[in-house]
Design an enzyme around this catalytic site. Structure first.
Site, PDB file in Angstrom:
ATOM      1  CG  HIS A 107      -2.020  -1.022   1.159  1.00 45.80           C
ATOM      2  ND1 HIS A 107      -2.512  -1.540  -0.024  1.00 45.80           N
ATOM      3  CD2 HIS A 107      -2.711  -1.645   2.165  1.00 45.80           C
ATOM      4  CE1 HIS A 107      -3.465  -2.418   0.261  1.00 45.80           C
ATOM      5  NE2 HIS A 107      -3.606  -2.512   1.570  1.00 45.80           N
ATOM      6  CG  HIS A 181      -7.741  -0.570   2.552  1.00 40.87           C
ATOM      7  ND1 HIS A 181      -8.218  -1.214   3.671  1.00 40.87           N
ATOM      8  CD2 HIS A 181      -6.823  -1.410   2.009  1.00 40.87           C
ATOM      9  CE1 HIS A 181      -7.597  -2.383   3.808  1.00 40.87           C
ATOM     10  NE2 HIS A 181      -6.752  -2.525   2.803  1.00 40.87           N
ATOM     11  CD  GLU A 316      -8.489  -3.558  -0.362  1.00 39.86           C
ATOM     12  OE1 GLU A 316      -7.367  -3.101  -0.685  1.00 39.86           O
ATOM     13  OE2 GLU A 316      -8.637  -4.527   0.405  1.00 39.86           O
TER      14      GLU A 316
END
Length: 351
Positions: A107, A181, A316
């Site tokens: 991420h 997210h 996601e």
């Protein structure tokens, strides 16, 4: 449509605001320009009682203290990159390997896009209010090449839809994969396990991973395993088919079901409240994570509620994980003559 803006605090000398949007049907979302975090989505149930659908905190200070990407934007590259390494045009790049259990890049690193205050503008009409967030990620930020100009739009409409739009351009070749997210629990953020939610994923195939959570490169059918959500399926029923009940997989969206420019990605339904959420996207894949790792640390959310494993789920919409190292996956490279643009829509309602 109504809006309010309040000062929520300060990060690195920049003001963090909390923006509240409300439609005439009693639906409210709250978003902060720190990390483009969606802190709250309140939706009435079939009897008109409102509850908050997303896991999160009630103050900026709690987010600054750390969290598992509750409601935040993940980038410059969401999901995982094997050993934090990738190559573009013969040039190798090394990113930090910030996911300790696996040794992978996750991420965007320890200070990804979720850790910055973004600028923003508002666009208002009678049918919707849009928040246009923007920032420039400089060349070399978190190890990524190129100066990346990013715009991320989050908005609420009168008909109960929340939009997540991403646009980016760069002055040299780089890699990009941007997602929201949020962790959803349609019974309410403080209602326990999502095992009784019913989920449909419009995906016939998925990308399996090795023990370090990196795709093996295979593309396998979901048929006959605990990842088959092609028809409405109680999540707990499939969890029983999987060791430890943990699901954190990338599903390849098919094009059998479309809605205008969007692929139909997922439908989530919670039978007690009657709430549902439909996910539409222009992205090629969706990561379904049932938050089985939430109990690894203590996360105390709004109103002092402790979030446990399976207390929420993430859907996601994304490019494929580790795409820079998997030549047969859709490319994640963004060239200086290209525009990155993807849209996702979450429609809420009851039945």
């Amino acid at each position: 449509m109504k809006k309010t803006i309040e000062t929520w605090g300060e990060v690195d000398g920049k003001r963090a605001d909390l923006i509240t949007l409300t439609n005439s049907n009693g639906m409210t979302i709250r978003v902060t320009n720190y990390g483009c975090i969606v802190t709250s989505i309140e939706v009435p149930d079939r009897h008109g009682a409102t509850a908050d659908m997303v896991l999160g905190y009630g103050s900026l200070e709690r987010y600054l203290g750390g969290h598992p990407f509750f409601g935040a934007v993940a980038g410059r590259f969401a999901n995982r990159i094997r050993d934090g390494r990738f190559c573009i045009n013969g040039q190798s790049y090394q990113l930090e390997t910030n996911e300790a259990p696996t040794g992978q890049h996750l991420h965007g690193g320890t200070r990804g896009f979720d850790k910055y205050v973004w600028g923003y503008d508002l666009e208002e009409s009678k049918d919707a209010i849009l928040i246009h967030f923007h920032r420039v990620s400089p060349d070399g930020e978190s190890g990524y090449p190129g100066s990346l100009q990013v715009s991320h739009t989050i908005g609420l409409s009168e008909d109960g839809a929340v939009c997540y739009d991403f646009t980016a351009s760069c002055d040299q070749p780089t890699i990009v994969n941007l997602v929201n997210h949020s962790y959803y629990n349609l019974a309410g953020h403080d209602s326990g396990s999502v095992a009784d939610h019913e989920l449909t994923l419009h995906a016939d195939f998925y990308t399996p991973v090795s023990d370090n959570m990196i795709p093996t490169g295979e593309i396998l059918s979901v048929e006959g395993c605990g990842l088959d959500f092609r028809t409405p399926t109680r999540i707990g029923a499939n969890m029983e088919k999987i060791r430890d009940g943990g699901i954190d997989n990338n599903f390849i969206l098919n094009c059998k079901e479309t809605d205008g420019a969007y692929r139909r990605a997922a439908e989530l339904y919670e039978p007690t409240s009657g709430r549902y959420m439909t996910v539409l996207t222009t992205q090629p894949a969706i990561q379904f994570y049932n938050a089985f790792k939430l109990s690894n640390k203590e996360w105390i959310g709004r109103n002092g509620y402790k979030y446990e494993a399976f207390g929420g789920l993430c859907l996601e919409t994304q490019g494929y994980p580790d795409a820079p190292n998997q030549p047969h996956f859709p490319s994640a490279v963004l060239g200086p003559d290209q525009l990155y643009h993807h849209r996702t829509l979450h429609r809420f309602g009851t039945r």
